[in-house]
Scaffold this motif. Structure first.
Motif, short mmCIF file in Angstrom:
data_model
loop_
_atom_site.label_atom_id
_atom_site.label_comp_id
_atom_site.label_asym_id
_atom_site.label_seq_id
_atom_site.Cartn_x
_atom_site.Cartn_y
_atom_site.Cartn_z
N ALA A 74 0.39 -1.50 -0.12
CA ALA A 74 0.07 -0.24 -0.25
C ALA A 74 0.71 1.66 -0.03
O ALA A 74 0.55 2.06 -1.12
CB ALA A 74 -1.05 -0.19 1.34
N LEU A 75 1.91 1.00 0.90
CA LEU A 75 3.47 2.31 0.31
C LEU A 75 3.56 2.35 -0.24
O LEU A 75 3.50 3.82 -1.47
CB LEU A 75 3.86 2.27 1.92
N GLY A 76 4.04 1.29 -1.25
CA GLY A 76 4.47 1.47 -1.96
C GLY A 76 3.68 2.23 -3.54
O GLY A 76 3.49 2.93 -4.69
N LEU A 77 2.53 1.93 -3.32
CA LEU A 77 1.49 2.45 -4.59
C LEU A 77 0.85 3.58 -4.36
O LEU A 77 0.94 4.51 -5.53
CB LEU A 77 0.30 1.15 -4.22
N GLY A 78 0.96 4.15 -2.60
CA GLY A 78 0.85 5.39 -2.30
C GLY A 78 1.70 5.66 -2.61
O GLY A 78 1.05 7.62 -3.31
#
Length: 163
Positions: free
Chosen positions: A12-16
């Protein structure tokens, strides 16, 4: 459980970060989309968890063990395959129920048959498949995978039965 949380958090952090770098309000759109999905799925999730909890306390362990446990053998695998095919809903609904059945004493082979039956033979998805892809394709697909849950459950039972 913690490792799954960490992996999902990192994804999620990477895609965010990727959405933020894209600009054009992509990060906000993604968060709003997630909130909408959460609101629409929350009732199903709550019911699935309630059902899973009730399975663990309402079904006598000896009943689950006798019908679905390691010693139930082929009968348990057949019951698991059929029960899996009858479970409707996506993984967010099905897996809490399947986990509760497993925790209540179902054998490894039976649980493999249950998950495989749900994934490959799920009766709830057949109307969508027939209407969107066609009856001929559905017949070919179901015919070719019909015995897979039973075979997978049997293999798991003999290899990992006492796991």
């Amino acid at each position: 459980m913690i490792s799954a949380f960490v992996i999902l958090l990192l994804m999620a952090l990477g895609l965010g970060v990727a959405a933020y770098r894209k600009g054009e309000g992509a990060l906000g759109q993604g968060v709003i989309g997630a909130a909408r999905m959460f609101v629409s799925l929350a009732p199903l999730l709550v019911l699935a968890f309630v059902l899973a909890g009730l399975i663990q306390v309402a079904l006598p362990p000896e009943l689950v063990t006798s019908w679905l446990g390691e010693k139930s053998g082929i009968r348990g695998i057949v019951v698991g395959t059929v029960a899996g095919a009858l479970i409707t809903g996506g993984p967010y609904v099905s897996f809490p129920i399947i986990a509760a059945i497993f925790d209540s004493g179902a054998g490894v082979g039976t649980t493999v048959a249950l998950i495989s039956g749900w994934a490959m033979l799920g009766l709830g998805q057949l109307p969508f498949e027939v209407s969107l892809i066609g009856p001929r394709f559905t017949l070919v697909r179901v015919t070719t995978v019909f015995f897979v849950p039973f075979v997978a459950g049997t293999i798991a039972h003999f290899i990992f039965g006492s796991w």
